[in-house]
Design a protein around this motif. Structure first.
Motif, mmCIF file in Angstrom:
data_model
loop_
_atom_site.group_PDB
_atom_site.id
_atom_site.type_symbol
_atom_site.label_atom_id
_atom_site.label_comp_id
_atom_site.label_asym_id
_atom_site.label_seq_id
_atom_site.Cartn_x
_atom_site.Cartn_y
_atom_site.Cartn_z
ATOM 1 N N LYS A 52 0.839 -1.210 0.000
ATOM 2 C CA LYS A 52 0.000 0.000 0.000
ATOM 3 C C LYS A 52 0.870 1.255 0.000
ATOM 4 C CE LYS A 52 -4.031 -2.001 2.159
ATOM 5 N NZ LYS A 52 -5.080 -1.892 3.138
ATOM 6 N N ALA A 53 1.931 1.233 0.815
ATOM 7 C CA ALA A 53 2.806 2.411 0.897
ATOM 8 C C ALA A 53 3.423 2.707 -0.466
ATOM 9 C CB ALA A 53 3.900 2.172 1.936
ATOM 10 N N TYR A 54 3.845 1.681 -1.169
ATOM 11 C CA TYR A 54 4.476 1.858 -2.492
ATOM 12 C C TYR A 54 3.456 2.425 -3.490
ATOM 13 C CZ TYR A 54 6.839 0.501 -6.846
ATOM 14 O OH TYR A 54 7.422 0.513 -8.083
ATOM 15 N N ASP A 55 2.293 1.779 -3.574
ATOM 16 C CA ASP A 55 1.285 2.213 -4.555
ATOM 17 C C ASP A 55 0.788 3.631 -4.265
ATOM 18 O OD1 ASP A 55 1.489 -0.188 -5.800
ATOM 19 O OD2 ASP A 55 -0.291 -1.070 -4.884
ATOM 20 N N TYR A 56 0.485 3.915 -3.004
ATOM 21 C CA TYR A 56 -0.040 5.245 -2.672
ATOM 22 C C TYR A 56 1.029 6.326 -2.841
ATOM 23 C CZ TYR A 56 -4.239 3.031 -0.704
ATOM 24 O OH TYR A 56 -5.398 2.326 -0.536
ATOM 25 N N SER A 57 2.276 5.985 -2.545
ATOM 26 C CA SER A 57 3.349 6.988 -2.720
ATOM 27 C C SER A 57 3.427 7.400 -4.181
ATOM 28 C CB SER A 57 4.702 6.427 -2.277
ATOM 29 O OG SER A 57 4.701 6.198 -0.898
ATOM 30 N N ILE A 58 3.337 6.426 -5.075
ATOM 31 C CA ILE A 58 3.419 6.752 -6.504
ATOM 32 C C ILE A 58 2.207 7.591 -6.921
ATOM 33 C CG2 ILE A 58 3.352 5.735 -8.835
ATOM 34 C CD1 ILE A 58 5.353 3.670 -7.806
ATOM 35 N N GLN A 59 1.040 7.238 -6.389
ATOM 36 C CA GLN A 59 -0.155 8.026 -6.744
ATOM 37 C C GLN A 59 -0.045 9.466 -6.229
ATOM 38 O OE1 GLN A 59 -4.093 6.175 -6.318
ATOM 39 N NE2 GLN A 59 -3.030 4.252 -5.952
ATOM 40 N N LEU A 60 0.500 9.623 -5.020
ATOM 41 C CA LEU A 60 0.652 10.986 -4.470
ATOM 42 C C LEU A 60 1.713 11.768 -5.241
ATOM 43 C CD1 LEU A 60 0.416 10.121 -0.657
ATOM 44 C CD2 LEU A 60 -1.251 11.439 -1.989
ATOM 45 N N LEU A 61 2.762 11.066 -5.647
ATOM 46 C CA LEU A 61 3.829 11.731 -6.415
ATOM 47 C C LEU A 61 3.309 12.241 -7.755
ATOM 48 C CD1 LEU A 61 6.985 12.198 -6.721
ATOM 49 C CD2 LEU A 61 6.998 10.044 -7.973
ATOM 50 N N LEU A 62 2.467 11.421 -8.403
ATOM 51 C CA LEU A 62 2.045 11.743 -9.773
ATOM 52 C C LEU A 62 0.660 12.374 -9.844
ATOM 53 C CD1 LEU A 62 3.302 8.517 -11.613
ATOM 54 C CD2 LEU A 62 4.504 10.677 -11.289
ATOM 55 N N LYS A 63 0.111 12.773 -8.708
ATOM 56 C CA LYS A 63 -1.249 13.360 -8.727
ATOM 57 C C LYS A 63 -1.259 14.572 -9.677
ATOM 58 C CE LYS A 63 -4.939 14.867 -5.638
ATOM 59 N NZ LYS A 63 -5.287 16.104 -6.289
ATOM 60 N N PRO A 64 -2.146 14.546 -10.684
ATOM 61 C CA PRO A 64 -2.123 15.613 -11.686
ATOM 62 C C PRO A 64 -2.300 17.000 -11.068
ATOM 63 C CG PRO A 64 -3.575 13.827 -12.373
ATOM 64 C CD PRO A 64 -3.180 13.542 -10.946
ATOM 65 N N GLU A 65 -1.577 17.945 -11.652
ATOM 66 C CA GLU A 65 -1.638 19.363 -11.274
ATOM 67 C C GLU A 65 -1.270 19.644 -9.823
ATOM 68 O OE1 GLU A 65 -5.365 20.935 -12.730
ATOM 69 O OE2 GLU A 65 -5.005 19.798 -14.571
#
Ligand code: SF4
Length: 391
Positions: free
Chosen positions: A158-171
């Protein structure tokens, strides 16, 4: 048992550029030769005479059976006048030692799946990772192997997947993505210790998305970033001093270019201030990175993937986050001082900064522990303190 092999575009498209390389891995470091390759090289009719002087038996293990002897310029004795490897030319890839055959290719296993990667200490790998638009196109193929692997803990997935989503959150500005990841890691720490269920990570992730969307994350970040110069200078000088005292022989002349660029920022009293480095970042480096807007998002995406963030070495998730932020900060400083010296940044400068830093950082087995100790001593222990490196 069926598992996956994950290979990003930066690995698929990698090819060594040999004699064209600006910091060849055939120079200046310990090139280990495994026992099989050593014996075959000595038995090869066209290589055996050279092998007697170009190889030194060390017999540390089957993998480290011999070592390449470097000449006074630090070059492997098998390089010819055109900087081409004579083992490769005369006997083909099959006779190369495992080190030479695989570098800069690396991989790690997660829950039985294999993740292929490249080391950023190779300049061509750095170009592939940081500049190619298709670098992160992932190819997944099915593989089978008989070994059984423990599944990665749920908190880590979860930490890995969510970190990537937070890093790449558009705008969302990169700094805010990193702030959110830092906050998330506090919850991940507790889940890793079994103090909370891994579902707490889901809840925190959802909250962070809301905070980002309603502007409160930005307010948090701005509140964190006060009185930064002293903290930043301490981190920068400590790491640079440590890299200087522990420097590897490979790429030393390129590392010295960074040192010279740092020294050229000194004022008349030979003092270097963090405000001058930050000013160089904002006024020279950042504007000239215009064509490489996504440079640091790509770097961090690579970092998460390559390091299997946040399960980095033996660090806790929060420690891994702090070390990652320190790496990010050091690279930004390198780009700033080189930009100030060259009055801008070329692609060559960008690749040099990332590759030189990682050559020194990645080839030190104890780097991450050193970095954590340094951060602890300098009181970068909580999120507010470590985020001062981002301002
Ligand atoms: S550092 Fe990379 S590109 Fe350069 S010689 Fe080695 S493998 Fe090839």
């Amino acid at each position: 048992m069926k598992h996956s092999l994950i290979r990003p575009g930066f690995v698929t498209n990698f090819s060594c550029i040999g004699g064209e390389c600006e910091d060849s891995c055939c120079y200046g470091w310990n090139i280990h030769i495994d026992k099989q390759s050593y014996k075959k090289t000595l038995a090869h009719s066209e290589l055996k005479v050279l092998a007697k002087t170009a190889l030194k038996k060390v017999k540390k293990s089957e993998q480290v059976w011999a070592q390449a002897v470097l000449n006074e310029e630090g070059a492997c004795g098998f390089l010819d006048e055109n900087k081409l490897c004579q083992i490769h030319a005369k006997a083909g890839e099959a006779l190369l030692s495992n080190t030479c055959k695989t570098y800069p290719r690396m991989s790690h296993m997660r829950g039985g799946d294999r993740y292929d990667s490249l080391s950023l200490s190779c300049p061509e790998a750095a170009r592939n990772i940081l500049l190619r638009p298709d670098a992160f196109n992932l190819q997944r193929t099915e593989i089978g192997h008989s070994r059984s692997y423990k599944a990665a803990p749920l908190w880590a997935q979860k930490a890995y997947d969510y970190s990537i989503q937070l890093l790449l959150k558009p705008e969302q500005p990169l700094e805010l993505g990193l702030t959110a990841i830092g906050i998330l890691m506090n919850t991940v720490d507790r889940a890793a210790k079994g103090e909370v269920e891994s579902s707490a990570i889901d809840s925190m992730f959802q909250q962070l998305i809301v905070l980002s969307d309603n502007g409160q994350l930005k307010q948090h970040f701005e509140g964190f970033n006060q009185d930064t110069d002293v903290h930043q200078m301490h981190a920068f000088t400590s790491i640079q001093l440590w890299l200087n005292t522990n420097k590897v022989r490979r790429g030393r002349s390129r590392f010295e270019l960074i040192n010279q660029a740092i020294c050229s920022m000194a004022d008349d009293d030979k003092n270097i201030s963090m405000s001058s480095i930050n000013q160089a970042w904002k006024e020279i480096a950042e504007p000239t990175l215009g064509g490489h807007q996504e440079l640091f998002s790509r770097y961090l995406l690579y970092y998460f993937y390559h390091m299997n963030f946040p399960q980095v070495d033996k660090l806790t998730p929060s420690q891994a986050f702090r070390v990652m932020l320190l790496d990010f900060f050091m690279l930004r400083c390198y780009l700033a001082v080189i930009a100030a010296k060259n009055n801008g940044l070329s692609e060559h400068d960008i690749i040099m900064c990332f590759q030189v830093y990682h050559t020194n950082r990645q080839h030190k087995a104890n780097y991450s522990q050193f970095a954590v100790d340094l951060l602890d001593k300098a009181k970068f222990t909580d999120l507010a303190a470590i985020l001062t490196l981002l301002s």
